[in-house]
Design a protein around this motif. Sequence first.
Motif, PDB file in Angstrom:
ATOM      1  N   GLU A  60      77.480   5.363 -11.486  1.00  0.00           N
ATOM      2  CA  GLU A  60      78.861   5.096 -11.872  1.00  0.00           C
ATOM      3  C   GLU A  60      79.645   4.568 -10.677  1.00  0.00           C
ATOM      4  N   GLU A  61      80.836   4.031 -10.962  1.00  0.00           N
ATOM      5  CA  GLU A  61      81.683   3.490  -9.896  1.00  0.00           C
ATOM      6  C   GLU A  61      81.987   4.563  -8.857  1.00  0.00           C
ATOM      7  N   GLY A  62      82.215   5.796  -9.338  1.00  0.00           N
ATOM      8  CA  GLY A  62      82.498   6.876  -8.400  1.00  0.00           C
ATOM      9  C   GLY A  62      81.320   7.176  -7.494  1.00  0.00           C
ATOM     10  N   ALA A  63      80.108   7.054  -8.072  1.00  0.00           N
ATOM     11  CA  ALA A  63      78.908   7.288  -7.265  1.00  0.00           C
ATOM     12  C   ALA A  63      78.764   6.211  -6.199  1.00  0.00           C
ATOM     13  N   LEU A  64      78.976   4.950  -6.603  1.00  0.00           N
ATOM     14  CA  LEU A  64      78.887   3.859  -5.624  1.00  0.00           C
ATOM     15  C   LEU A  64      79.955   4.008  -4.548  1.00  0.00           C
ATOM     16  N   ALA A  65      81.153   4.448  -4.952  1.00  0.00           N
ATOM     17  CA  ALA A  65      82.218   4.642  -3.971  1.00  0.00           C
ATOM     18  C   ALA A  65      81.855   5.737  -2.987  1.00  0.00           C
ATOM     19  N   ALA A  66      81.257   6.831  -3.500  1.00  0.00           N
ATOM     20  CA  ALA A  66      80.837   7.919  -2.612  1.00  0.00           C
ATOM     21  C   ALA A  66      79.763   7.449  -1.639  1.00  0.00           C
ATOM     22  N   LEU A  67      78.860   6.640  -2.141  1.00  0.00           N
ATOM     23  CA  LEU A  67      77.810   6.109  -1.250  1.00  0.00           C
ATOM     24  C   LEU A  67      78.410   5.188  -0.193  1.00  0.00           C
ATOM     25  N   HIS A  68      79.371   4.358  -0.588  1.00  0.00           N
ATOM     26  CA  HIS A  68      80.011   3.456   0.379  1.00  0.00           C
ATOM     27  C   HIS A  68      80.821   4.234   1.411  1.00  0.00           C
ATOM     28  N   ALA A  69      81.407   5.339   1.022  1.00  0.00           N
ATOM     29  CA  ALA A  69      82.287   6.072   1.921  1.00  0.00           C
ATOM     30  C   ALA A  69      81.531   6.907   2.945  1.00  0.00           C
ATOM     31  N   HIS A  70      80.278   7.210   2.669  1.00  0.00           N
ATOM     32  CA  HIS A  70      79.518   8.094   3.559  1.00  0.00           C
ATOM     33  C   HIS A  70      79.186   7.374   4.868  1.00  0.00           C
ATOM     34  N   SER A  71      79.105   8.138   5.961  1.00  0.00           N
ATOM     35  CA  SER A  71      78.845   7.532   7.286  1.00  0.00           C
ATOM     36  C   SER A  71      77.370   7.212   7.515  1.00  0.00           C
ATOM     37  N   TRP A  72      76.490   7.797   6.761  1.00  0.00           N
ATOM     38  CA  TRP A  72      75.041   7.556   6.848  1.00  0.00           C
ATOM     39  C   TRP A  72      74.477   7.689   8.269  1.00  0.00           C
ATOM     40  N   PRO A  73      74.601   8.861   8.878  1.00  0.00           N
ATOM     41  CA  PRO A  73      73.993   9.052  10.209  1.00  0.00           C
ATOM     42  C   PRO A  73      72.469   8.967  10.169  1.00  0.00           C
ATOM     43  N   GLY A  74      71.877   9.277   8.998  1.00  0.00           N
ATOM     44  CA  GLY A  74      70.414   9.159   8.857  1.00  0.00           C
ATOM     45  C   GLY A  74      69.983   7.820   8.330  1.00  0.00           C
ATOM     46  N   ASN A  75      70.955   6.918   8.071  1.00  0.00           N
ATOM     47  CA  ASN A  75      70.702   5.538   7.663  1.00  0.00           C
ATOM     48  C   ASN A  75      69.846   5.455   6.401  1.00  0.00           C
ATOM     49  N   VAL A  76      68.953   4.485   6.343  1.00  0.00           N
ATOM     50  CA  VAL A  76      68.218   4.210   5.111  1.00  0.00           C
ATOM     51  C   VAL A  76      67.354   5.402   4.705  1.00  0.00           C
ATOM     52  N   ARG A  77      66.799   6.112   5.690  1.00  0.00           N
ATOM     53  CA  ARG A  77      65.981   7.268   5.347  1.00  0.00           C
ATOM     54  C   ARG A  77      66.828   8.350   4.670  1.00  0.00           C
ATOM     55  N   GLU A  78      68.069   8.506   5.134  1.00  0.00           N
ATOM     56  CA  GLU A  78      68.955   9.486   4.497  1.00  0.00           C
ATOM     57  C   GLU A  78      69.275   9.059   3.069  1.00  0.00           C
ATOM     58  N   LEU A  79      69.515   7.774   2.851  1.00  0.00           N
ATOM     59  CA  LEU A  79      69.781   7.285   1.504  1.00  0.00           C
ATOM     60  C   LEU A  79      68.576   7.528   0.602  1.00  0.00           C
ATOM     61  N   GLN A  80      67.389   7.309   1.118  1.00  0.00           N
ATOM     62  CA  GLN A  80      66.178   7.575   0.344  1.00  0.00           C
ATOM     63  C   GLN A  80      66.093   9.050  -0.033  1.00  0.00           C
ATOM     64  N   ASN A  81      66.431   9.935   0.911  1.00  0.00           N
ATOM     65  CA  ASN A  81      66.380  11.372   0.636  1.00  0.00           C
ATOM     66  C   ASN A  81      67.394  11.773  -0.444  1.00  0.00           C
ATOM     67  N   VAL A  82      68.612  11.195  -0.393  1.00  0.00           N
ATOM     68  CA  VAL A  82      69.645  11.531  -1.377  1.00  0.00           C
ATOM     69  C   VAL A  82      69.196  11.116  -2.775  1.00  0.00           C
ATOM     70  N   MET A  83      68.597   9.939  -2.895  1.00  0.00           N
ATOM     71  CA  MET A  83      68.138   9.496  -4.216  1.00  0.00           C
ATOM     72  C   MET A  83      66.998  10.382  -4.727  1.00  0.00           C
ATOM     73  N   ALA A  84      66.150  10.870  -3.813  1.00  0.00           N
ATOM     74  CA  ALA A  84      65.100  11.789  -4.231  1.00  0.00           C
ATOM     75  C   ALA A  84      65.706  13.089  -4.759  1.00  0.00           C
ATOM     76  N   ARG A  85      66.836  13.552  -4.152  1.00  0.00           N
ATOM     77  CA  ARG A  85      67.498  14.767  -4.628  1.00  0.00           C
ATOM     78  C   ARG A  85      68.105  14.538  -6.021  1.00  0.00           C
ATOM     79  N   VAL A  86      68.649  13.352  -6.221  1.00  0.00           N
ATOM     80  CA  VAL A  86      69.241  13.033  -7.529  1.00  0.00           C
ATOM     81  C   VAL A  86      68.184  13.136  -8.615  1.00  0.00           C
ATOM     82  N   VAL A  87      67.030  12.532  -8.369  1.00  0.00           N
ATOM     83  CA  VAL A  87      65.957  12.555  -9.365  1.00  0.00           C
ATOM     84  C   VAL A  87      65.482  13.986  -9.610  1.00  0.00           C
ATOM     85  N   ALA A  88      65.502  14.806  -8.558  1.00  0.00           N
ATOM     86  CA  ALA A  88      64.996  16.166  -8.694  1.00  0.00           C
ATOM     87  C   ALA A  88      65.919  17.061  -9.512  1.00  0.00           C
ATOM     88  N   VAL A  89      67.260  16.870  -9.418  1.00  0.00           N
ATOM     89  CA  VAL A  89      68.190  17.823 -10.036  1.00  0.00           C
ATOM     90  C   VAL A  89      68.920  17.267 -11.260  1.00  0.00           C
TER      91      VAL A  89
END
Length: 633
Positions: free
Chosen positions: A524-553
């Motif tokens: 959703e737009e809110g999800a994309l906004a949350a992703l854009h707003a995050h600082s991503w200190p773990g970069n692409v690997r962190e994004l990969q981990n977050v999507m894995a959590r989404v699929v899990a829960v």
Amino acid sequence: MDTIAFIALHGGMLENARQVFAGVHDDIRLAEGLMDGAAEAASKLAAAGVEVVISRGATARCIQRALPDLSVVDISTSSMDLLTALHRAKARAERIAVVAYPPMSDGAREMGAMLGAEVSVYGWETQEDIAPALQRARQDGAGIVVGGYITALIAARLGVPCQPVESGAQSLLAAAREAKRIAHGRGVEKAKSQLMRAVLTSTDNGILAVDRRGVVTVLNPVAGRLLRMTEADAVGRHVGEVWARSGLERLLETGQGQAGQVERVFDQEIMCARTAINVRGETVGAVATFHDVRQIQKMEATVRKRILASGHVAASRFQDIRGESPALRQALAMGADYARTAATVLIHGETGTGKELFAQGIHNASARRGGPFVAVNCAALPGQLLESELFGYVPGAFTGASQKGKPGLFELAHGGTIFLDEIAEMDLPTQGRLLRVLQEKKVMRLGSDQVIPVDVRVVAATNKDLGRLVAAGAFRDDLFYRLNVLRLRLPPLRARREDIPGLAAHFLEQASGQRAQQQGFRLEEGALAALHAHSWPGNVRELQNVMARVVAVHREQDISGALIRSLLDDPPAGCGQGEPASAAPAPRHPGQERVREALERCGGRVSEAARELGVSRSTLWRRMRGQKSPSGL
């Protein structure tokens, strides 16, 4: 094929041999000849495959002189043969002269005394001596002479009575047995010689052997090609004439062999080893074995291909890296430019920006794409263990070392690329050894004094500012300038936010398999906004981990902003939005710290550390090497 022949001196002897050998030695060929005529007959028999000839007396010696490679059995005159001839002579005269070539005359006087006859002996060396000996015997009053067949012929010509010594059946049979023993021995030696010849001609090594005088005895075809000389030209000549720089003359003096050394012969490089042949402590010869260096290189390439097939492969290419942002496109273009060179590349990027993917892309776009790609995480191993992994070791180099030794990763990467991840974590002693390898293009295994040339391209990566580490004395400045030839900076995810939607969708699909398409996951737009707003200190690997959590829960189709925010990590201290992550220490996996501590306690022994941590040895190795799951960017 019959390999034994009997050459009779006359027809009577031939017929006697035919009767004696019948049914016992039918495989012995029969012929007739005397002196030079016998030698001519023996030559024809040898051409037909005969290897052993039986004959008697001077005729046997004549054959041997004419054909030195032929084995000649001289029919021994037995005591019974001589005694029989003396007995027959006594019936014809009281005084007897034995005119014969020794040993036919041995014991003649004693046998005469046994018979009650007066016996004198007249020996001779050559056929020309026979007539004078017969004349002396007649002048001395001998009534009859006893001798061999040639003596009997000359005596008949001079009118001197003669009783010839005939070879009895036992003498002929004894000679036949001796001939067959010799033929069997020659067959065994021929088989050994053929086996040795097969070994010499089939080996890829050049072999040159000399006797104690330095005369060449063996030159196999490979050695002949390298020295540009045939075996026929070399054998029998002094080694100094065949190969002036062979070093075998010196070896014959000292008895000390030499390990493989690279030398130049004509326009080619060869690897040569020299070995002394010692018998009971005495040097009786020497052997040089050598190999064309080009053939060694071909074999090495074959070994490298097998190593490549065992898993040292770069799986990712530049086109596998996902994203369309200008920052990423610029990094990819620069990486492609670097791939066309052979220079060292230093990749700088925050944790999770895909440094290893870029390293693999550089390798696969380079001229070394057919060679191995060997990756090592410099932070995963303590100093000494990292040294042994990088440079290898010889048997017994340190406690716990394999008794077979081990090649290092630089050797395994020969002809390809080695990727040194987290290079900033390498301790100073290992940095010094690495610098030497980069300078000399050679490695030396731990515990060895032998250098091994390597052809390896180095790609290093770090998430820290090496310049600051050099200033602080934590990183060698000379190594820094060796590594910092081509510098590639990878953009953090916050600098390429336009790539986040595409990456998120890719990772959703990757984490859930086909379930993402079946359920129609939608951000959703809110999800994309949350992703854009995050600082991503773990970069692409962190994004990969977050999507894995989404699929899990998550079990719904739509993914909301609230869900994303609940699954995002809080940024570590010092890694706020827009602040370079390299200013803060790189985050470490807590398991790696436990691994490091366990290895230090166990003195680098992997098996003991695995038992202490309660994991399998393979699991510990994966943790030590810092293996990551493959992912796209």
